[in-house]
Design an enzyme around this catalytic site. Structure first.
Site, mmCIF file in Angstrom:
data_model
loop_
_atom_site.group_PDB
_atom_site.id
_atom_site.type_symbol
_atom_site.label_atom_id
_atom_site.label_comp_id
_atom_site.label_asym_id
_atom_site.label_seq_id
_atom_site.Cartn_x
_atom_site.Cartn_y
_atom_site.Cartn_z
ATOM 1 N N ASP A 1 -11.436 -25.991 -7.810
ATOM 2 C CA ASP A 1 -10.756 -25.468 -6.633
ATOM 3 C C ASP A 1 -9.250 -25.554 -6.914
ATOM 4 O O ASP A 1 -8.820 -26.134 -7.914
ATOM 5 C CB ASP A 1 -11.162 -26.260 -5.381
ATOM 6 C CG ASP A 1 -10.916 -25.451 -4.106
ATOM 7 O OD1 ASP A 1 -10.155 -24.456 -4.167
ATOM 8 O OD2 ASP A 1 -11.464 -25.804 -3.046
HETATM 9 C C1 BGC Z 1 -10.021 -23.132 -1.157
HETATM 10 C C2 BGC Z 1 -10.988 -22.236 -1.906
HETATM 11 C C3 BGC Z 1 -10.281 -20.963 -2.297
HETATM 12 C C4 BGC Z 1 -9.065 -21.322 -3.129
HETATM 13 C C5 BGC Z 1 -8.280 -20.121 -3.594
HETATM 14 C C6 BGC Z 1 -8.748 -23.357 -1.936
HETATM 15 O O1 BGC Z 1 -7.816 -24.079 -1.217
HETATM 16 O O2 BGC Z 1 -10.635 -24.373 -0.883
HETATM 17 O O3 BGC Z 1 -12.100 -21.953 -1.096
HETATM 18 O O4 BGC Z 1 -11.166 -20.131 -2.975
HETATM 19 O O5 BGC Z 1 -8.203 -22.136 -2.361
HETATM 20 O O6 BGC Z 1 -7.601 -19.539 -2.564
#
Ligand code: BGC
Length: 780
Positions: A275
């Protein structure tokens, strides 16, 4: 010289030296050769994304200017000399999250806003979800994106999790079935997914630091099961490791999770990406590599340096690096960007609008109907509630979509030939721009997620005078209760799960006045997630959960209210009487920010619910708790009304060849056409392991049946899916004995049962992810 420069120079110098030798260009058949030709720096760079700015990030780093897609979440880095292109990943899951506007470009790059996860899951229609997936996959492809960051497959452990709208259910089986259908649909278009957040990302508060302490059994049976089904049935191209820790280890550095379970036990073939976070002190970067986390996103130069240094220092085995690089190359050769696909940035938005309208109508759940629906002879309604006019199509944060329009309730009703009263409509429509401006002015700058999606506006006080005025003008009242939530924040019990005082006054006043005059009151719940209904449901003649149904929301609601679509959605989570009825609420973060408070006082002791969460309820999540412990609920798991009725025949169950085959015939016994979802809950015989009262093991949805028409549904349940997780033996164990197959229209509306003898079955697994802390597990 800054780090980016050093790397660029290093890579450029290596590139010069390399040009003297023949340089292979990446193709699906020469991955080993390309791997051999890569320098250590290039390998390290391929394992780290191109930075936060998708527009120029990786391009700047490698000194070339290819533009990817504005507003996408990230890129992987290209190595032009070896024919390795950058690839682009954008958020989902309810549509492609990219910017609508681009610099020096007049075109509109809006993407279709599809229904959120809870709405899609509530269709219980895997074929329909597959079609939605195809449409999302097509937009991903046509907007020049290689991977969409979804589906969201975490479980609804608590009704208060802010991102429940992106996830499917409290039950892992339906999560897996819907998730697999979505992945198959998206990937059928030649683009990839990232099933997320692996794993146990059950809360948003302190999501990057919380240690989710959970038994091996609950992990395997609940939190990992949906992912397992999706991996086995649909081979997602990528999986996103979660921010949190599980039993003391960060997911992204957790070999047990990312290699022993994901690859060795389940056979996952794709890449794991983190993530969106940088270095995880105290987790060394090299641990992410060895754990099997192939790609670090969004990617920072310091992580590239770490990998290079660790290999040189001998603390990171180059074979682990090579293994991950090979997987990255295998991913890259599948992407449209590698294949040189000429995307149009012009998906068929009209066709996709139809799909979103149909799928959201099918996901809506009718909770209550005193016979007022479908509406007949309704000419004019008084439409209350700010979200009737500022309709919430989706949630907040990365899961939001920049969609071309949102059909609100006034428009949806109007399209269906139902007018709304003038004065009230004017008041709300004039108020909305003011409320939006106020929200913007009052916004806490820390709340970045309010900029992504549509935050909830303040309600208007509905006075008795207003209601008295409206009742004269209207044939009925429709009240929309909206709830918004999203990334980075969880929901509070007061005012979010429960009604606010203002909403309660509004509903009660409208109900008293309209119903006294024999005029019905219909409540629409415009929320991605569950809320309290028990204290006010008597005040409504009908309640429809519309979820956050995407850009066509108002039309879909009108389709259901007018009976153009007969509702067939069913809840994929229990609606409790109170949020506190869930055992998990006891340690769910609520109210003041305990962490900040602690820090202010200089205390270092870990805080429950913030630094760690003990899953003491163990496997008793959702209906597994409420139905096993006989707790009253507002609306049970699997529940949802129709405008027609269905009868179930006597079922048959046959066990052979490693599967139980369940057959049942469902007949439409009412007067209008409709679809029914037959749900199979299995009760296991008493054995060595304690079991919930029953668990959902199969379901099937009929086609639209005309009155009097019937359909025989056949459902397969592999015997391995009847197993419980035996921690002592590190194995799946289906105990031998008589199993009861309970078939019904909800977990508490069982229409027929059948029994069958099942033989013992075991399946060995790795002994991974054992908890370090002592948990006080709930027992029957
Ligand atoms: C979120 C993800 C997301 C990623 C990219 C993160 O903060 O938890 O779900 O895909 O950001 O935007």
């Amino acid at each position: 010289m800054n780090t980016k420069r050093i790397l660029t120079t290093a890579i450029a110098a290596t590139t010069c030296m390399m040009t003297m030798n023949a340089q292979p260009k990446l193709s699906p058949t020469n991955i080993d050769e390309v791997l051999k030709a890569m320098t250590l720096e290039e390998k390290a760079q391929l394992l780290v994304g191109g930075g936060n700015d998708a527009f120029t990030g990786s391009g700047a780093m490698l000194g070339h200017q290819e533009k990817l897609v504005a507003g996408a979440a990230g890129t992987t880095v290209g190595i032009p000399r070896l024919g390795i292109p950058e690839t682009c990943v954008a958020d989902g899951p309810a549509g492609v999250h990219i910017d609508r506007q681009r610099k020096n470009d007049d075109r509109d790059y809006a993407a279709t806003g599809f229904p959120v996860g809870t709405c899609l899951a509530s269709t219980w229609n895997t074929e329909l979800v597959r079609q939605v997936g195809e449409a999302i996959g097509n937009e991903t492809l046509e907007y020049g994106v290689d991977v969409i960051l979804g589906p969201g497959m975490n479980l609804h452990r608590s009704p208060l999790c802010g991102r429940n709208f992106e996830y499917y259910s409290e039950d892992p089986f339906i999560t897996g079935a819907i998730g697999a259908a979505m992945v198959q649909g998206i990937q059928s278009q030649g683009v990839g997914v990232s099933a997320k957040h692996f794993a146990v990302n059950s809360q948003e508060s302190d999501r990057t630091r919380v240690d989710e302490r959970v038994s091996q059994r609950a992990l395997r049976e609940l939190y990992l099961r949906g992912f397992e089904i999706a991996v086995r049935e649909s081979q997602p191209w990528t999986i996103m490791s979660s921010y949190n820790l599980i039993n003391g280890q960060y997911s992204m550095g957790n070999r047990d999770l990312l290699t022993s379970i994901l690859r060795d036990d389940w056979g996952f073939q794709g890449i794991v990406m983190t993530d969106w976070i940088g270095k995880r002190d105290p987790l060394p970067t090299e641990r992410e590599v060895t754990a099997g986390n192939d790609l670090m996103m969004p990617g920072y130069p310091a992580q590239v340096e770490d990998i290079v240094k660790s290999v040189k220092a001998g603390t990171l085995d180059i074979r682990d690096v090579d293994r991950n690089v090979r997987r990255m190359l295998e991913y890259i050769v599948k992407t449209p960007r590698f294949k040189g696909y000429k995307y149009t940035s012009k998906p068929d938005m009209k066709a996709h609008a139809l799909i979103t309208r149909q799928s959201s109508a099918e996901g809506m759940v009718l909770l209550k109907n005193n016979g007022v629906l479908p509406i007949h002879d309704l000419k004019t309604v008084a439409l209350f509630g700010v979200n009737s006019y500022d309709f919430l199509a989706g949630g907040l944060g990365s899961g939001a979509v920049n969609m071309p329009y949102v059909v609100d309730m006034v428009t949806g009703l109007k399209n269906a030939g139902v007018a709304t009263t003038h004065t009230l409509t004017d008041i709300y429509q004039n108020y909305i721009p003011y409320a939006r401006a106020k929200l913007k002015a009052d916004k806490n700058p820390m709340m970045w997620f309010l900029d992504q999606g549509q935050p909830k506006l303040d309600e208007i006080d509905i006075t008795q005078r207003c209601v008295l005025h409206e009742v004269k003008e209207a044939d009925a009242a429709i009240v929309t209760i909206g709830r918004q939530a999203g990334e980075g924040m969880d929901r509070q019990v007061e005012g979010e799960f429960n009604l606010t005082e203002q909403e309660r006054n509004m509903i009660f006043r409208i109900s008293d006045t309209f119903r006294a005059q024999g005029k019905p009151v219909i409540v629409i719940i415009n929320s991605g997630s569950v809320m309290e209904t028990a204290s006010w449901r008597d005040r409504a003649d009908a309640i429809l959960v519309a979820w956050q149904p995407g850009q066509e929301g108002g039309n879909s609601i009108a389709d259901v209210l007018t009976g153009k679509v007969n509702p067939s959605g069913k809840l994929t989570m229990t609606w409790p009487l109170a949020a506190t009825d869930h055992p998990s609420t006891a340690d769910f973060p609520q109210g003041y920010d305990a962490y900040t408070f602690n820090e202010m006082l200089g205390w270092n002791a870990p805080i429950k619910g913030r630094d760690y969460t003990n899953h003491d309820e163990d496997i008793y999540v959702g209906y597994r708790y409420f139905d096993t412990f006989n707790k009253e609920v507002a609306f049970p798991f699997g529940y949802g009304l129709s405008y027609t009725t269905f009868a179930y025949s006597k079922p048959a169950v046959k066990v052979s060849g490693g599967s139980a085959t369940v057959t049942v015939t469902v007949k439409n016994t009412g007067t209008v056409a409709g679809k029914e979802v037959a749900q199979v809950y299995v009760t296991a015989p008493k054995g060595s392991i304690e079991k919930p009262a029953y668990e959902l093991k199969a379901f099937a949805k009929t086609r639209e049946l005309q009155p009097g028409e019937q359909q025989t549904l056949t459902m397969q349940i592999p015997v391995r899916m009847l197993a419980s997780f035996d921690e002592v033996g590190s194995q799946w164990l289906t105990e031998a004995g008589q199993y009861t197959f309970r078939i019904g229209a909800s977990s508490r509306d069982i229409r027929c049962t059948a029994t069958a003898k099942v033989g013992r079955y075991t399946e060995k697994t790795t002994n991974a992810l054992a908890p370090k802390a002592k948990l006080n597990l709930l027992k029957q």
